[in-house]
Design an enzyme around this catalytic site. Structure first.
Site, PDB file in Angstrom:
ATOM      1  N   GLY A  14       2.832   4.893  -1.636  1.00 37.62           N
ATOM      2  CA  GLY A  14       4.226   4.875  -2.083  1.00 37.62           C
ATOM      3  C   GLY A  14       5.211   4.573  -0.969  1.00 37.62           C
TER       4      GLY A  14
ATOM      5  N   SER B 172       7.207  -0.741   3.206  1.00 41.02           N
ATOM      6  CA  SER B 172       8.422  -1.201   3.887  1.00 41.02           C
ATOM      7  C   SER B 172       9.361  -0.036   4.183  1.00 41.02           C
ATOM      8  CB  SER B 172       9.156  -2.220   3.004  1.00 41.02           C
ATOM      9  OG  SER B 172       8.343  -3.335   2.749  1.00 41.02           O
TER      10      SER B 172
ATOM     11  N   THR C 179      -5.833  -0.488   9.418  1.00 41.33           N
ATOM     12  CA  THR C 179      -6.756  -1.399  10.109  1.00 41.33           C
ATOM     13  C   THR C 179      -7.665  -0.597  11.034  1.00 41.33           C
ATOM     14  OG1 THR C 179      -5.160  -3.197  10.012  1.00 41.33           O
ATOM     15  CG2 THR C 179      -6.895  -3.392  11.678  1.00 41.33           C
TER      16      THR C 179
ATOM     17  N   GLU D  57       4.431  -4.298  18.320  1.00 37.30           N
ATOM     18  CA  GLU D  57       3.531  -4.726  17.244  1.00 37.30           C
ATOM     19  C   GLU D  57       3.962  -6.084  16.694  1.00 37.30           C
ATOM     20  OE1 GLU D  57       2.954  -1.913  14.066  1.00 37.30           O
ATOM     21  OE2 GLU D  57       1.907  -3.365  12.801  1.00 37.30           O
TER      22      GLU D  57
ATOM     23  N   GLY E  11      -9.696 -32.069   4.639  1.00 31.80           N
ATOM     24  CA  GLY E  11     -10.244 -32.395   3.313  1.00 31.80           C
ATOM     25  C   GLY E  11     -11.178 -31.285   2.827  1.00 31.80           C
TER      26      GLY E  11
ATOM     27  N   GLY F 235       5.664  -5.182   8.871  1.00 29.11           N
ATOM     28  CA  GLY F 235       7.008  -5.429   8.337  1.00 29.11           C
ATOM     29  C   GLY F 235       7.024  -6.800   7.685  1.00 29.11           C
TER      30      GLY F 235
HETATM   31  C1  FAD Z   1      -4.584  -6.324   6.125  1.00 29.54           C
HETATM   32  C2  FAD Z   1      -3.515  -5.304   6.332  1.00 29.54           C
HETATM   33  C3  FAD Z   1      -3.545  -4.523   7.480  1.00 29.54           C
HETATM   34  C4  FAD Z   1      -2.592  -3.513   7.652  1.00 29.54           C
HETATM   35  N1  FAD Z   1      -2.712  -2.664   8.739  1.00 29.54           N
HETATM   36  C5  FAD Z   1      -1.944  -1.541   8.782  1.00 29.54           C
HETATM   37  C6  FAD Z   1      -2.209  -0.521   9.747  1.00 29.54           C
HETATM   38  O1  FAD Z   1      -3.093  -0.638  10.610  1.00 29.54           O
HETATM   39  N2  FAD Z   1      -1.468   0.607   9.686  1.00 29.54           N
HETATM   40  C7  FAD Z   1      -0.499   0.811   8.752  1.00 29.54           C
HETATM   41  O2  FAD Z   1       0.127   1.859   8.745  1.00 29.54           O
HETATM   42  N3  FAD Z   1      -0.193  -0.164   7.844  1.00 29.54           N
HETATM   43  C8  FAD Z   1      -0.915  -1.315   7.824  1.00 29.54           C
HETATM   44  N4  FAD Z   1      -0.656  -2.285   6.884  1.00 29.54           N
HETATM   45  C9  FAD Z   1       0.435  -2.092   5.939  1.00 29.54           C
HETATM   46  C10 FAD Z   1       1.572  -3.107   6.080  1.00 29.54           C
HETATM   47  O3  FAD Z   1       2.339  -2.849   7.213  1.00 29.54           O
HETATM   48  C11 FAD Z   1       2.368  -3.031   4.760  1.00 29.54           C
HETATM   49  O4  FAD Z   1       1.567  -3.625   3.767  1.00 29.54           O
HETATM   50  C12 FAD Z   1       3.705  -3.730   4.857  1.00 29.54           C
HETATM   51  O5  FAD Z   1       4.578  -3.010   5.698  1.00 29.54           O
HETATM   52  C13 FAD Z   1       4.364  -3.877   3.475  1.00 29.54           C
HETATM   53  O6  FAD Z   1       4.352  -2.689   2.784  1.00 29.54           O
HETATM   54  P1  FAD Z   1       3.862  -2.663   1.244  1.00 29.54           P
HETATM   55  O7  FAD Z   1       2.523  -3.311   1.209  1.00 29.54           O
HETATM   56  O8  FAD Z   1       3.946  -1.270   0.760  1.00 29.54           O
HETATM   57  O9  FAD Z   1       4.856  -3.583   0.476  1.00 29.54           O
HETATM   58  P2  FAD Z   1       6.300  -3.129  -0.232  1.00 29.54           P
HETATM   59  O10 FAD Z   1       7.036  -2.333   0.742  1.00 29.54           O
HETATM   60  O11 FAD Z   1       5.895  -2.472  -1.514  1.00 29.54           O
HETATM   61  O12 FAD Z   1       6.913  -4.510  -0.499  1.00 29.54           O
HETATM   62  C14 FAD Z   1       6.572  -5.319  -1.612  1.00 29.54           C
HETATM   63  C15 FAD Z   1       7.506  -6.527  -1.634  1.00 29.54           C
HETATM   64  O13 FAD Z   1       8.863  -6.070  -1.768  1.00 29.54           O
HETATM   65  C16 FAD Z   1       9.648  -6.614  -0.726  1.00 29.54           C
HETATM   66  N5  FAD Z   1      10.691  -5.671  -0.330  1.00 29.54           N
HETATM   67  C17 FAD Z   1      10.565  -4.343  -0.077  1.00 29.54           C
HETATM   68  N6  FAD Z   1      11.730  -3.823   0.279  1.00 29.54           N
HETATM   69  C18 FAD Z   1      12.640  -4.843   0.268  1.00 29.54           C
HETATM   70  C19 FAD Z   1      14.029  -4.964   0.565  1.00 29.54           C
HETATM   71  N7  FAD Z   1      14.725  -3.915   1.004  1.00 29.54           N
HETATM   72  N8  FAD Z   1      14.617  -6.166   0.403  1.00 29.54           N
HETATM   73  C20 FAD Z   1      13.911  -7.239   0.002  1.00 29.54           C
HETATM   74  N9  FAD Z   1      12.595  -7.206  -0.279  1.00 29.54           N
HETATM   75  C21 FAD Z   1      11.970  -6.021  -0.133  1.00 29.54           C
HETATM   76  C22 FAD Z   1       8.668  -6.828   0.421  1.00 29.54           C
HETATM   77  O14 FAD Z   1       9.186  -7.752   1.359  1.00 29.54           O
HETATM   78  C23 FAD Z   1       7.455  -7.346  -0.324  1.00 29.54           C
HETATM   79  O15 FAD Z   1       7.621  -8.701  -0.598  1.00 29.54           O
HETATM   80  C24 FAD Z   1      -1.562  -3.329   6.714  1.00 29.54           C
HETATM   81  C25 FAD Z   1      -1.516  -4.157   5.574  1.00 29.54           C
HETATM   82  C26 FAD Z   1      -2.474  -5.109   5.376  1.00 29.54           C
HETATM   83  C27 FAD Z   1      -2.429  -5.917   4.111  1.00 29.54           C
END
Ligand code: FAD
Length: 386
Positions: free
Chosen positions: A138, A141, A167, A250, A347, A372
């Site tokens: 939950g 971002s 990760t 980072e 290709g 981010g």
């Molecule tokens: C392969 C992978 C490795 C990762 N490694 C780590 C790790 O080691 N440690 C860790 O803690 N996390 C890790 N992450 C998490 C990563 O940092 C988050 O996925 C990322 O910060 C986005 O959060 P979310 O997935 O919850 O997306 P959300 O926050 O749910 O966002 C979904 C969409 O909404 C948009 N959005 C959200 N808020 C706004 C806003 N205010 N204005 C406009 N658009 C908005 C976002 O840009 C996105 O397009 C990893 C993720 C992946 C996929």
């Protein structure tokens, strides 16, 4: 003829120690990663021993303090190592080895000398794997949405909650974990160092991903995990500010991955178009192909120049969060665009898992999400317009 943007275009930013380190990293990528990258991508993991080998070779923890076993040097050592290790052809391996790049900085920033001595050397020696656990189902971002609770009980805390997308989290020996110690959205967040074998800590899921396949990614469940007060980093409530500080590193790391990814794909495409013939001549003889390469080269040059510029400013403590955010966006966009063009130029081969362009084009997609998202980076930069 070599591709026009490779070589020494950016060497003026680097000194002899960076050049020597580049050679060491290049050898490690050539000998220890490239021969196995495809198998490790398919297996969605790589051997634990690679951490030890990387530490022995001196390529683990570039830019992290030598006194704790790091490679020493500065942020350009981190950039150089990223550029060379990426040539091994698997971002998953690079970020798997590199999870310490994001997990250790909160310990360096907030930890006491005793904590640094306890937590850093085993990781930098390649004996322990460390991971950073911020994100929750939950709260991605919006870090202020973190709900994992750390409740003080005398000389220890009990931690309960769920972390996701960690990760290296599946096999981490040590987690740098952000938890909530009070209800204040930002001021109630605190870092802890949690052993991976703690009672009550379980890997609920190893997450399957589009790219970064050789790195593991975990969902973790904490059910009353007990850690001593001495595992808390800094005072209660200092986590968010520390995170804002360490995010800069980072994001520069991810930006460096972006330009390195783009450069590798560009070079592979530039090589391929000279070998591949259609209609009786190498495809590089078609003007449209050369123009596409020129566009790719231009984008790599521009993004890389920005990354080197921002890293240089960071070394002088001048880089601002908006600059770093925009640099990450430019590098990530560059990686996505250049990789797509490289796949096109290769290709059918560009769609086969045996080519670096195929792997890196999938890997590149993460760069506008992790550390981010693109939108959040623009939000950081866009505040200046208010
Ligand atoms: C392969 C992978 C490795 C990762 N490694 C780590 C790790 O080691 N440690 C860790 O803690 N996390 C890790 N992450 C998490 C990563 O940092 C988050 O996925 C990322 O910060 C986005 O959060 P979310 O997935 O919850 O997306 P959300 O926050 O749910 O966002 C979904 C969409 O909404 C948009 N959005 C959200 N808020 C706004 C806003 N205010 N204005 C406009 N658009 C908005 C976002 O840009 C996105 O397009 C990893 C993720 C992946 C996929």
């Amino acid at each position: 003829m070599s591709a026009p943007i490779t070589g020494d275009a950016f060497s003026a930013c680097l000194d002899d120690s960076h050049h020597a380190f580049r050679e060491v990293c290049a050898r490690f990528a050539r000998e220890e990663i490239a021969p196995h990258a495809q198998a490790w991508e398919e297996a969605e993991t790589f051997p634990r021993e690679l951490y030890l080998k990387a530490a022995e070779a001196g390529v683990l923890g570039p830019g992290l303090p030598e006194e704790y076993g790091g490679g020493g040097g500065d942020l350009f050592h981190m950039v150089v190592s990223t550029e060379e290790l990426l040539r091994g052809g698997s971002t998953g391996v690079v970020v798997g080895l590199g999870s310490l790049e994001i997990a250790l900085p909160p310990i360096m920033v907030l930890g006491t000398e005793e904590q640094r001595q306890r937590y850093l050397p085993p990781v930098l020696a390649g004996e322990k794997i460390s991971a950073l656990a911020i994100t929750e189902p939950g709260a991605g971002s919006d870090v202020s949405g973190v709900t994992t609770r750390a409740t003080r009980e005398g000389d220890h805390y009990r931690l309960t909650g769920t972390k996701i997308f960690v990760t290296s989290g599946v096999r981490a020996d040590q987690l740098t974990l952000l938890a909530r110690t009070s209800d204040d959205p930002h001021g109630g967040l605190t870092f802890f160092v949690v052993p991976g074998d703690s009672e009550g800590l379980t890997v609920s899921r190893a997450i399957k991903k589009t790219g970064w396949r050789a790195s593991d990614t975990a969902e973790l469940s904490l059910d009353g995990v007990r850690v001593p007060v001495s595992a808390r980093l800094g005072e209660e409530g200092t986590g968010f500010l520390c995170l804002m500080q360490t995010f800069l590193r980072e994001r520069m790391y991810l930006a460096a991955i972006g330009t390195a990814t783009a450069e590798v794909c560009y070079e592979d495409a530039a090589t391929y178009v000279k070998q591949r013939e259609t209609f009786g001549r190498p495809i590089v003889k078609h003007q449209v192909v050369r123009h596409r390469l020129a566009d790719m080269a231009g984008r790599v040059l521009a993004a890389k120049a920005l990354v080197y510029h921002t890293v240089g400013r960071a070394l002088r403590d001048e880089a601002t969060p908006p600059e770093v955010a925009l640099t990450k966006n430019q590098a990530a966009d560059c990686a996505e665009w250049v990789c797509r063009e490289a796949v096109q130029l290769l290709g059918g081969m560009g769609y086969c898992r045996e080519t670096r362009a195929e792997v890196l084009s999938r890997d590149a997609r993460l760069l506008n999400i992790g550390g981010g998202t693109r939108e959040i980076m623009n939000e950081i930069a866009g505040r200046a317009f208010l």
